[in-house]
Design a protein around this motif. Structure first.
Motif: not given
Length: 517
Positions: A250-256, A387-390, A394-403
Protein backbone atom coordinates in the motif's frame (compact mmCIF):
# COMPACT_ATOMS: atom_id res chain seq x y z
CA UNK A 1 -7.57 -43.54 34.45
CA UNK A 2 -9.13 -40.14 33.61
CA UNK A 3 -6.58 -38.42 35.86
CA UNK A 4 -3.76 -40.16 33.99
CA UNK A 5 -5.14 -39.00 30.60
CA UNK A 6 -5.60 -35.46 31.84
CA UNK A 7 -1.94 -35.42 32.88
CA UNK A 8 -0.74 -37.11 29.70
CA UNK A 9 -2.19 -34.64 27.16
CA UNK A 10 -0.37 -31.48 28.38
CA UNK A 11 2.79 -33.53 28.83
CA UNK A 12 2.63 -34.69 25.21
CA UNK A 13 1.98 -31.10 24.05
CA UNK A 14 4.98 -29.93 26.07
CA UNK A 15 7.32 -32.50 24.56
CA UNK A 16 5.89 -31.80 21.07
CA UNK A 17 6.70 -28.09 21.47
CA UNK A 18 10.19 -28.96 22.65
CA UNK A 19 10.66 -31.22 19.60
CA UNK A 20 9.61 -28.38 17.29
CA UNK A 21 11.81 -25.82 19.04
CA UNK A 22 14.72 -24.64 16.91
CA UNK A 23 18.14 -23.14 17.51
CA UNK A 24 18.33 -19.72 15.84
CA UNK A 25 21.48 -17.65 15.41
CA UNK A 26 20.62 -13.97 14.91
CA UNK A 27 23.36 -11.48 13.96
CA UNK A 28 22.51 -7.78 14.08
CA UNK A 29 25.46 -5.38 14.47
CA UNK A 30 23.45 -2.12 14.49
CA UNK A 31 24.85 0.69 16.63
CA UNK A 32 21.62 2.72 16.68
CA UNK A 33 18.23 1.80 18.14
CA UNK A 34 15.83 2.11 15.20
CA UNK A 35 16.42 -1.31 13.53
CA UNK A 36 16.03 -3.10 16.85
CA UNK A 37 12.47 -1.79 17.00
CA UNK A 38 11.80 -4.41 14.31
CA UNK A 39 14.17 -7.10 15.57
CA UNK A 40 13.22 -7.17 19.24
CA UNK A 41 9.50 -8.05 18.87
CA UNK A 42 10.29 -10.95 16.54
CA UNK A 43 13.11 -12.31 18.69
CA UNK A 44 10.96 -12.04 21.81
CA UNK A 45 8.04 -13.79 20.12
CA UNK A 46 10.25 -16.63 18.84
CA UNK A 47 11.74 -17.11 22.30
CA UNK A 48 8.29 -17.22 23.89
CA UNK A 49 7.32 -19.95 21.41
CA UNK A 50 10.12 -22.13 22.72
CA UNK A 51 12.85 -21.44 20.19
CA UNK A 52 16.38 -21.00 21.48
CA UNK A 53 17.70 -17.74 20.11
CA UNK A 54 21.33 -16.61 20.25
CA UNK A 55 21.87 -12.95 19.36
CA UNK A 56 25.21 -11.47 18.29
CA UNK A 57 25.07 -7.71 18.81
CA UNK A 58 27.11 -4.72 20.07
CA UNK A 59 27.61 -4.25 23.81
CA UNK A 60 24.78 -1.80 24.46
CA UNK A 61 22.21 -2.65 21.78
CA UNK A 62 19.66 -3.99 22.39
CA UNK A 63 18.99 -4.43 26.12
CA UNK A 64 18.96 -8.07 27.20
CA UNK A 65 15.85 -9.96 26.10
CA UNK A 66 14.53 -12.53 28.53
CA UNK A 67 15.12 -16.10 27.37
CA UNK A 68 17.67 -15.05 24.73
CA UNK A 69 21.39 -15.82 24.88
CA UNK A 70 23.33 -12.66 24.07
CA UNK A 71 26.85 -12.60 22.66
CA UNK A 72 28.14 -9.04 22.89
CA UNK A 73 30.92 -7.95 20.52
CA UNK A 74 32.95 -5.07 22.04
CA UNK A 75 34.87 -4.47 18.83
CA UNK A 76 31.64 -3.49 17.07
CA UNK A 77 31.46 -0.36 19.23
CA UNK A 78 35.05 0.59 18.41
CA UNK A 79 34.76 -0.02 14.67
CA UNK A 80 31.52 1.92 14.31
CA UNK A 81 32.78 4.84 16.37
CA UNK A 82 35.90 5.00 14.23
CA UNK A 83 33.87 5.32 11.05
CA UNK A 84 31.34 7.81 12.43
CA UNK A 85 33.96 10.15 13.88
CA UNK A 86 36.33 9.93 10.94
CA UNK A 87 37.02 13.06 8.91
CA UNK A 88 36.18 11.01 5.85
CA UNK A 89 32.49 11.35 6.76
CA UNK A 90 32.71 14.85 5.26
CA UNK A 91 33.33 13.18 1.90
CA UNK A 92 30.68 10.51 2.44
CA UNK A 93 28.04 12.12 0.25
CA UNK A 94 30.39 13.65 -2.34
CA UNK A 95 29.90 10.78 -4.80
CA UNK A 96 28.57 7.24 -4.98
CA UNK A 97 32.10 5.84 -5.26
CA UNK A 98 33.47 7.66 -2.19
CA UNK A 99 30.33 6.66 -0.28
CA UNK A 100 30.91 3.03 -1.31
CA UNK A 101 34.60 3.01 -0.33
CA UNK A 102 33.80 4.25 3.17
CA UNK A 103 30.78 1.97 3.59
CA UNK A 104 32.77 -1.01 2.32
CA UNK A 105 35.47 -0.37 4.91
CA UNK A 106 32.88 -0.09 7.66
CA UNK A 107 31.17 -3.35 6.63
CA UNK A 108 34.53 -5.12 6.39
CA UNK A 109 35.38 -3.98 9.92
CA UNK A 110 31.98 -5.09 11.20
CA UNK A 111 32.27 -8.54 9.58
CA UNK A 112 35.78 -8.95 10.98
CA UNK A 113 34.69 -7.80 14.44
CA UNK A 114 31.94 -10.43 14.54
CA UNK A 115 33.91 -13.37 13.14
CA UNK A 116 37.01 -12.68 15.24
CA UNK A 117 35.10 -12.16 18.51
CA UNK A 118 35.95 -14.61 21.30
CA UNK A 119 32.30 -15.46 21.94
CA UNK A 120 31.63 -16.20 18.26
CA UNK A 121 34.85 -18.19 17.99
CA UNK A 122 33.78 -20.31 20.98
CA UNK A 123 30.54 -21.08 19.16
CA UNK A 124 32.49 -22.20 16.10
CA UNK A 125 34.87 -24.38 18.16
CA UNK A 126 32.11 -26.00 20.22
CA UNK A 127 30.98 -29.00 18.17
CA UNK A 128 27.85 -29.43 20.29
CA UNK A 129 26.55 -26.08 19.04
CA UNK A 130 24.14 -26.45 16.13
CA UNK A 131 21.83 -23.91 14.53
CA UNK A 132 18.80 -24.58 12.37
CA UNK A 133 18.73 -21.16 10.71
CA UNK A 134 20.93 -18.06 10.51
CA UNK A 135 19.12 -14.72 10.68
CA UNK A 136 20.84 -11.50 9.59
CA UNK A 137 20.43 -8.18 7.81
CA UNK A 138 20.61 -8.28 4.02
CA UNK A 139 23.57 -5.93 3.50
CA UNK A 140 27.02 -6.31 1.95
CA UNK A 141 28.44 -8.56 4.70
CA UNK A 142 28.75 -11.71 2.63
CA UNK A 143 31.48 -13.11 4.89
CA UNK A 144 28.79 -13.81 7.51
CA UNK A 145 27.08 -16.14 5.03
CA UNK A 146 29.91 -18.52 5.86
CA UNK A 147 28.09 -19.32 9.09
CA UNK A 148 25.29 -20.87 7.02
CA UNK A 149 27.82 -23.12 5.34
CA UNK A 150 29.53 -23.97 8.63
CA UNK A 151 26.26 -25.03 10.30
CA UNK A 152 24.66 -26.32 7.06
CA UNK A 153 21.67 -24.06 7.70
CA UNK A 154 19.47 -21.81 5.56
CA UNK A 155 19.55 -18.02 5.95
CA UNK A 156 16.61 -15.81 6.85
CA UNK A 157 17.07 -12.19 5.88
CA UNK A 158 15.77 -9.07 7.60
CA UNK A 159 15.55 -5.99 5.37
CA UNK A 160 14.99 -3.14 7.83
CA UNK A 161 15.24 -0.58 5.02
CA UNK A 162 13.45 -0.51 1.69
CA UNK A 163 14.28 -3.41 -0.56
CA UNK A 164 16.74 -2.92 -3.44
CA UNK A 165 18.15 -4.88 -6.35
CA UNK A 166 20.83 -6.54 -4.16
CA UNK A 167 18.16 -7.98 -1.86
CA UNK A 168 16.16 -9.07 -4.91
CA UNK A 169 19.15 -11.07 -6.11
CA UNK A 170 19.57 -12.73 -2.69
CA UNK A 171 15.91 -13.73 -2.77
CA UNK A 172 16.14 -15.09 -6.32
CA UNK A 173 14.01 -12.24 -7.64
CA UNK A 174 16.20 -10.58 -10.30
CA UNK A 175 13.49 -8.98 -12.41
CA UNK A 176 14.48 -5.60 -13.89
CA UNK A 177 10.88 -4.41 -13.51
CA UNK A 178 11.29 -4.19 -9.72
CA UNK A 179 14.82 -2.80 -9.58
CA UNK A 180 15.44 -0.13 -6.98
CA UNK A 181 18.84 1.35 -6.08
CA UNK A 182 20.87 0.74 -2.95
CA UNK A 183 21.88 4.39 -2.70
CA UNK A 184 19.24 6.78 -4.10
CA UNK A 185 21.60 9.77 -4.36
CA UNK A 186 21.35 10.80 -8.02
CA UNK A 187 18.67 8.22 -8.86
CA UNK A 188 15.86 9.55 -11.03
CA UNK A 189 12.34 9.02 -9.73
CA UNK A 190 10.76 10.26 -12.93
CA UNK A 191 8.83 7.76 -15.05
CA UNK A 192 9.91 8.83 -18.52
CA UNK A 193 11.69 6.37 -20.87
CA UNK A 194 14.85 8.51 -20.66
CA UNK A 195 14.81 8.27 -16.84
CA UNK A 196 14.41 4.51 -17.02
CA UNK A 197 17.45 4.23 -19.28
CA UNK A 198 19.39 6.50 -16.92
CA UNK A 199 18.38 4.35 -13.93
CA UNK A 200 19.41 1.19 -15.76
CA UNK A 201 22.91 2.61 -16.11
CA UNK A 202 22.75 3.82 -12.50
CA UNK A 203 22.01 0.36 -11.10
CA UNK A 204 24.52 -1.25 -13.46
CA UNK A 205 27.11 1.05 -11.88
CA UNK A 206 25.99 -0.10 -8.41
CA UNK A 207 26.41 -3.72 -9.49
CA UNK A 208 29.92 -2.88 -10.66
CA UNK A 209 30.64 -1.24 -7.29
CA UNK A 210 29.47 -4.37 -5.50
CA UNK A 211 31.85 -6.54 -7.49
CA UNK A 212 34.86 -4.19 -7.33
CA UNK A 213 34.52 -2.59 -3.88
CA UNK A 214 32.29 -4.58 -1.52
CA UNK A 215 32.90 -8.15 -2.62
CA UNK A 216 36.75 -8.51 -2.46
CA UNK A 217 37.07 -7.73 1.27
CA UNK A 218 34.21 -10.03 2.17
CA UNK A 219 35.71 -12.85 0.10
CA UNK A 220 38.99 -12.35 1.94
CA UNK A 221 37.23 -12.78 5.30
CA UNK A 222 35.28 -15.77 4.00
CA UNK A 223 38.55 -17.52 3.20
CA UNK A 224 40.31 -16.35 6.39
CA UNK A 225 37.67 -17.63 8.84
CA UNK A 226 36.05 -20.52 6.96
CA UNK A 227 38.57 -21.51 4.31
CA UNK A 228 35.99 -21.16 1.54
CA UNK A 229 37.13 -20.32 -2.01
CA UNK A 230 35.43 -17.44 -3.90
CA UNK A 231 33.24 -19.89 -5.86
CA UNK A 232 31.57 -20.95 -2.61
CA UNK A 233 29.90 -17.56 -2.19
CA UNK A 234 27.30 -18.13 -4.91
CA UNK A 235 26.19 -21.34 -3.20
CA UNK A 236 25.98 -19.55 0.16
CA UNK A 237 23.94 -16.69 -1.29
CA UNK A 238 21.45 -19.23 -2.62
CA UNK A 239 20.77 -20.37 0.97
CA UNK A 240 18.49 -17.38 1.58
CA UNK A 241 15.02 -18.73 2.23
CA UNK A 242 12.62 -16.18 3.67
CA UNK A 243 13.42 -12.46 3.56
CA UNK A 244 11.28 -10.31 5.85
CA UNK A 245 10.92 -6.91 4.22
CA UNK A 246 9.97 -3.72 6.04
CA UNK A 247 7.52 -2.70 3.34
CA UNK A 248 3.84 -3.01 2.41
CA UNK A 249 2.32 -2.85 -1.04
CA UNK A 250 0.00 0.00 0.00
CA UNK A 251 2.98 2.32 0.55
CA UNK A 252 3.52 3.64 -2.94
CA UNK A 253 4.86 0.73 -4.96
CA UNK A 254 3.43 -2.65 -5.90
CA UNK A 255 6.26 -5.12 -6.49
CA UNK A 256 6.54 -8.41 -8.35
CA UNK A 257 7.81 -10.52 -5.45
CA UNK A 258 8.77 -14.18 -5.41
CA UNK A 259 7.08 -16.20 -2.61
CA UNK A 260 9.95 -15.86 -0.12
CA UNK A 261 9.83 -12.04 0.04
CA UNK A 262 7.46 -11.35 2.90
CA UNK A 263 6.17 -7.83 3.62
CA UNK A 264 6.03 -7.13 7.36
CA UNK A 265 5.94 -3.32 7.55
CA UNK A 266 4.48 -2.33 10.91
CA UNK A 267 6.25 -5.14 12.77
CA UNK A 268 7.56 -2.65 15.31
CA UNK A 269 4.02 -1.45 16.05
CA UNK A 270 3.40 -4.67 17.99
CA UNK A 271 5.35 -3.14 20.88
CA UNK A 272 3.28 -1.03 23.34
CA UNK A 273 3.70 2.71 22.60
CA UNK A 274 5.28 5.09 25.07
CA UNK A 275 2.57 7.28 26.67
CA UNK A 276 2.51 11.08 26.62
CA UNK A 277 3.19 12.83 29.91
CA UNK A 278 0.46 14.97 31.42
CA UNK A 279 1.82 18.29 30.14
CA UNK A 280 2.24 17.10 26.55
CA UNK A 281 -1.18 15.45 26.61
CA UNK A 282 -2.78 18.72 27.70
CA UNK A 283 -0.89 20.63 24.98
CA UNK A 284 -2.30 18.24 22.36
CA UNK A 285 -5.82 18.13 23.78
CA UNK A 286 -6.20 21.92 23.95
CA UNK A 287 -5.02 22.61 20.39
CA UNK A 288 -7.97 24.50 18.92
CA UNK A 289 -6.49 24.70 15.40
CA UNK A 290 -4.70 21.37 15.41
CA UNK A 291 -1.08 20.27 15.91
CA UNK A 292 1.94 19.91 13.63
CA UNK A 293 4.51 17.37 14.79
CA UNK A 294 8.12 17.96 13.72
CA UNK A 295 10.88 15.38 14.15
CA UNK A 296 14.01 14.52 12.18
CA UNK A 297 14.22 11.04 13.71
CA UNK A 298 16.55 9.49 16.26
CA UNK A 299 19.75 9.59 14.22
CA UNK A 300 19.61 13.17 12.87
CA UNK A 301 20.05 15.69 15.65
CA UNK A 302 18.65 19.16 15.04
CA UNK A 303 21.81 20.79 16.32
CA UNK A 304 23.69 19.28 13.36
CA UNK A 305 21.37 20.97 10.87
CA UNK A 306 22.46 24.28 9.31
CA UNK A 307 21.79 27.28 11.54
CA UNK A 308 19.92 28.98 8.71
CA UNK A 309 17.54 26.03 8.46
CA UNK A 310 16.79 26.17 12.18
CA UNK A 311 15.99 29.88 11.90
CA UNK A 312 13.74 29.16 8.92
CA UNK A 313 11.86 26.50 10.88
CA UNK A 314 11.47 28.67 13.98
CA UNK A 315 10.33 31.72 11.99
CA UNK A 316 7.79 29.64 10.06
CA UNK A 317 6.41 27.85 13.12
CA UNK A 318 5.99 31.08 15.07
CA UNK A 319 3.70 32.44 12.33
CA UNK A 320 1.31 29.46 12.32
CA UNK A 321 -1.93 29.29 14.25
CA UNK A 322 -1.43 25.56 14.77
CA UNK A 323 0.49 24.27 17.75
CA UNK A 324 3.90 22.67 17.12
CA UNK A 325 5.40 19.68 18.93
CA UNK A 326 9.10 19.92 18.08
CA UNK A 327 11.46 17.04 18.89
CA UNK A 328 14.75 18.77 19.54
CA UNK A 329 17.85 17.85 21.55
CA UNK A 330 17.63 20.66 24.15
CA UNK A 331 16.08 21.04 27.55
CA UNK A 332 12.36 21.37 27.01
CA UNK A 333 11.85 23.82 29.88
CA UNK A 334 14.03 26.43 28.19
CA UNK A 335 12.38 26.30 24.80
CA UNK A 336 8.63 26.69 25.03
CA UNK A 337 6.29 29.33 23.73
CA UNK A 338 2.53 29.60 23.40
CA UNK A 339 2.36 27.47 20.26
CA UNK A 340 5.67 25.54 20.30
CA UNK A 341 6.34 22.61 22.63
CA UNK A 342 9.95 21.41 22.43
CA UNK A 343 10.68 17.91 23.67
CA UNK A 344 13.92 15.94 23.84
CA UNK A 345 12.49 12.41 23.58
CA UNK A 346 9.08 12.19 21.98
CA UNK A 347 6.46 9.42 22.39
CA UNK A 348 6.08 9.64 18.63
CA UNK A 349 3.49 6.94 18.07
CA UNK A 350 1.16 8.42 20.68
CA UNK A 351 1.64 11.92 19.29
CA UNK A 352 0.85 10.80 15.73
CA UNK A 353 -2.20 8.86 16.94
CA UNK A 354 -3.73 11.94 18.60
CA UNK A 355 -6.77 13.18 16.63
CA UNK A 356 -5.57 16.81 16.77
CA UNK A 357 -2.32 16.07 14.91
CA UNK A 358 -2.88 17.23 11.33
CA UNK A 359 0.63 17.11 9.81
CA UNK A 360 3.94 15.33 10.37
CA UNK A 361 7.13 17.12 9.24
CA UNK A 362 9.74 14.38 8.98
CA UNK A 363 13.10 13.47 7.49
CA UNK A 364 11.40 10.47 5.91
CA UNK A 365 12.91 7.63 7.92
CA UNK A 366 11.11 4.38 7.12
CA UNK A 367 9.84 3.66 10.64
CA UNK A 368 8.52 7.20 11.03
CA UNK A 369 6.88 6.98 7.61
CA UNK A 370 5.19 3.71 8.58
CA UNK A 371 3.95 5.22 11.84
CA UNK A 372 2.45 8.20 10.00
CA UNK A 373 0.80 5.87 7.47
CA UNK A 374 -0.62 3.74 10.29
CA UNK A 375 -2.06 6.83 12.02
CA UNK A 376 -3.37 8.39 8.80
CA UNK A 377 -1.37 11.64 9.06
CA UNK A 378 -0.18 13.59 5.97
CA UNK A 379 3.55 14.31 5.75
CA UNK A 380 5.95 17.03 4.71
CA UNK A 381 9.29 15.41 3.91
CA UNK A 382 12.70 17.02 4.52
CA UNK A 383 14.90 14.05 3.52
CA UNK A 384 18.61 14.16 4.30
CA UNK A 385 20.21 10.91 3.13
CA UNK A 386 19.91 7.31 1.92
CA UNK A 387 16.40 5.79 1.74
CA UNK A 388 14.62 8.90 3.01
CA UNK A 389 14.37 10.39 -0.50
CA UNK A 390 12.74 7.27 -1.89
CA UNK A 391 10.37 6.94 1.07
CA UNK A 392 9.10 10.47 0.58
CA UNK A 393 8.83 10.07 -3.19
CA UNK A 394 6.58 7.07 -2.71
CA UNK A 395 4.42 8.91 -0.21
CA UNK A 396 4.15 11.74 -2.75
CA UNK A 397 3.06 9.29 -5.47
CA UNK A 398 0.42 7.89 -3.10
CA UNK A 399 -0.85 11.44 -2.48
CA UNK A 400 -0.18 11.88 1.25
CA UNK A 401 3.03 13.92 1.22
CA UNK A 402 5.04 16.75 -0.28
CA UNK A 403 8.82 17.11 -0.19
CA UNK A 404 11.14 20.13 0.15
CA UNK A 405 14.91 20.39 -0.29
CA UNK A 406 16.53 21.33 3.03
CA UNK A 407 19.42 22.98 1.16
CA UNK A 408 17.12 25.58 -0.42
CA UNK A 409 14.49 25.80 2.31
CA UNK A 410 12.84 29.23 2.72
CA UNK A 411 10.14 30.56 5.01
CA UNK A 412 7.89 31.23 2.04
CA UNK A 413 8.24 27.75 0.54
CA UNK A 414 7.82 26.05 3.91
CA UNK A 415 4.77 28.14 4.86
CA UNK A 416 3.10 27.65 1.47
CA UNK A 417 3.60 23.89 1.54
CA UNK A 418 2.38 23.56 5.13
CA UNK A 419 -0.76 25.55 4.33
CA UNK A 420 -1.45 23.40 1.26
CA UNK A 421 -1.09 20.17 3.24
CA UNK A 422 -3.37 21.47 5.99
CA UNK A 423 -6.03 23.21 3.92
CA UNK A 424 -6.45 20.93 0.90
CA UNK A 425 -8.70 18.08 2.08
CA UNK A 426 -7.33 15.57 -0.41
CA UNK A 427 -4.18 14.99 1.68
CA UNK A 428 -6.05 14.12 4.88
CA UNK A 429 -8.61 12.04 2.98
CA UNK A 430 -5.93 10.06 1.16
CA UNK A 431 -3.97 9.55 4.39
CA UNK A 432 -7.03 8.00 6.06
CA UNK A 433 -7.65 5.74 3.06
CA UNK A 434 -4.01 4.66 3.04
CA UNK A 435 -4.14 3.89 6.77
CA UNK A 436 -7.13 1.59 6.25
CA UNK A 437 -5.38 -0.27 3.42
CA UNK A 438 -2.20 -0.59 5.46
CA UNK A 439 -4.01 -2.12 8.45
CA UNK A 440 -6.26 -4.49 6.48
CA UNK A 441 -4.35 -7.82 6.56
CA UNK A 442 -5.15 -11.48 7.29
CA UNK A 443 -2.52 -11.50 10.06
CA UNK A 444 -0.73 -8.69 11.84
CA UNK A 445 2.93 -8.17 10.86
CA UNK A 446 4.36 -9.95 13.92
CA UNK A 447 2.19 -13.02 13.38
CA UNK A 448 3.22 -13.00 9.72
CA UNK A 449 6.93 -12.78 10.58
CA UNK A 450 6.69 -15.61 13.13
CA UNK A 451 4.70 -17.86 10.76
CA UNK A 452 7.19 -17.45 7.91
CA UNK A 453 10.18 -17.92 10.22
CA UNK A 454 8.77 -21.22 11.33
CA UNK A 455 7.93 -22.10 7.73
CA UNK A 456 11.60 -21.64 6.88
CA UNK A 457 12.48 -23.87 9.84
CA UNK A 458 10.05 -26.57 8.69
CA UNK A 459 11.22 -26.51 5.06
CA UNK A 460 14.98 -26.13 5.00
CA UNK A 461 15.30 -26.92 1.32
CA UNK A 462 14.65 -23.44 -0.05
CA UNK A 463 14.79 -24.32 -3.76
CA UNK A 464 10.98 -24.48 -4.07
CA UNK A 465 10.71 -20.81 -3.02
CA UNK A 466 13.40 -19.34 -5.21
CA UNK A 467 13.73 -18.64 -8.92
CA UNK A 468 17.17 -19.92 -9.86
CA UNK A 469 18.21 -17.86 -12.87
CA UNK A 470 21.35 -19.97 -13.31
CA UNK A 471 19.04 -22.71 -14.59
CA UNK A 472 17.43 -20.38 -17.16
CA UNK A 473 19.57 -19.32 -20.15
CA UNK A 474 20.09 -15.58 -20.41
CA UNK A 475 18.44 -15.37 -23.85
CA UNK A 476 15.32 -17.25 -22.74
CA UNK A 477 14.99 -15.49 -19.33
CA UNK A 478 14.74 -12.08 -21.00
CA UNK A 479 12.95 -13.50 -24.10
CA UNK A 480 15.81 -12.15 -26.19
CA UNK A 481 15.36 -14.97 -28.72
CA UNK A 482 11.86 -13.69 -29.53
CA UNK A 483 13.10 -10.12 -29.49
CA UNK A 484 15.94 -11.06 -31.82
CA UNK A 485 13.58 -12.63 -34.35
CA UNK A 486 11.21 -9.67 -34.11
CA UNK A 487 14.10 -7.23 -34.55
CA UNK A 488 15.35 -9.21 -37.52
CA UNK A 489 11.95 -9.01 -39.21
CA UNK A 490 11.61 -5.29 -38.59
CA UNK A 491 15.21 -4.84 -39.65
CA UNK A 492 14.63 -6.58 -42.99
CA UNK A 493 11.50 -4.48 -43.58
CA UNK A 494 13.41 -1.30 -42.67
CA UNK A 495 16.27 -2.22 -45.04
CA UNK A 496 13.78 -2.93 -47.83
CA UNK A 497 11.95 0.38 -47.26
CA UNK A 498 15.24 2.32 -47.19
CA UNK A 499 16.46 0.54 -50.34
CA UNK A 500 13.16 1.22 -52.08
CA UNK A 501 13.24 4.88 -50.99
CA UNK A 502 16.79 5.34 -52.27
CA UNK A 503 15.83 3.76 -55.62
CA UNK A 504 12.78 6.02 -55.95
CA UNK A 505 14.87 9.11 -55.19
CA UNK A 506 17.44 8.12 -57.80
CA UNK A 507 14.73 7.44 -60.41
CA UNK A 508 13.16 10.82 -59.66
CA UNK A 509 16.51 12.59 -59.96
CA UNK A 510 17.16 10.87 -63.28
CA UNK A 511 13.77 11.99 -64.63
CA UNK A 512 14.43 15.59 -63.58
CA UNK A 513 17.77 15.57 -65.43
CA UNK A 514 16.03 14.32 -68.58
CA UNK A 515 13.42 17.06 -68.32
CA UNK A 516 16.10 19.75 -68.06
CA UNK A 517 17.84 18.32 -71.15
Amino acid sequence: MRIGCAWLVPSLLFFLEQALAANILAIFPYRFPSPFQLINPLVRALSQRGHKVTMVTPVNFPPDIEGVRHIRVPLLDLQTTEVIESDQMKEYFSSKWSESFLTSRALYNISYAILSDNGVQQLLRNRSEQFDIITLETVHMDALFGLAGFYNAPIMGMSTLSINWAVDYLAGNPSPSVYEPISPAGYSWERSPLSRWYNWFYITEEQLIEQLIYRPGQLQLLKQFFGYPPEKLNELRARFSVILMNNHFSMGRVRANVPNIIEVAGLHLSEPPEPCDEQLQRFLDDAEHGVIYFSMGNEIMVRFLPESMQHTLLQTFSQLKQRIVWKREVEASDNRSDNIYIINQSPQRQVLAHPNVKLFITNGGLLSTIEAVHSGVPMLGLPVFFDQFGNMKRMHFVGVAETLDINTLTVEALSTTIRALLEEPRYARKAKELSQCFKDRPMNPLETAVWWTEYALRHKDVSHMRMNIEEVPFMRYYSLDNLLMLSLRFGLIAVFVIFLGVRLVKINQARQRLVHL
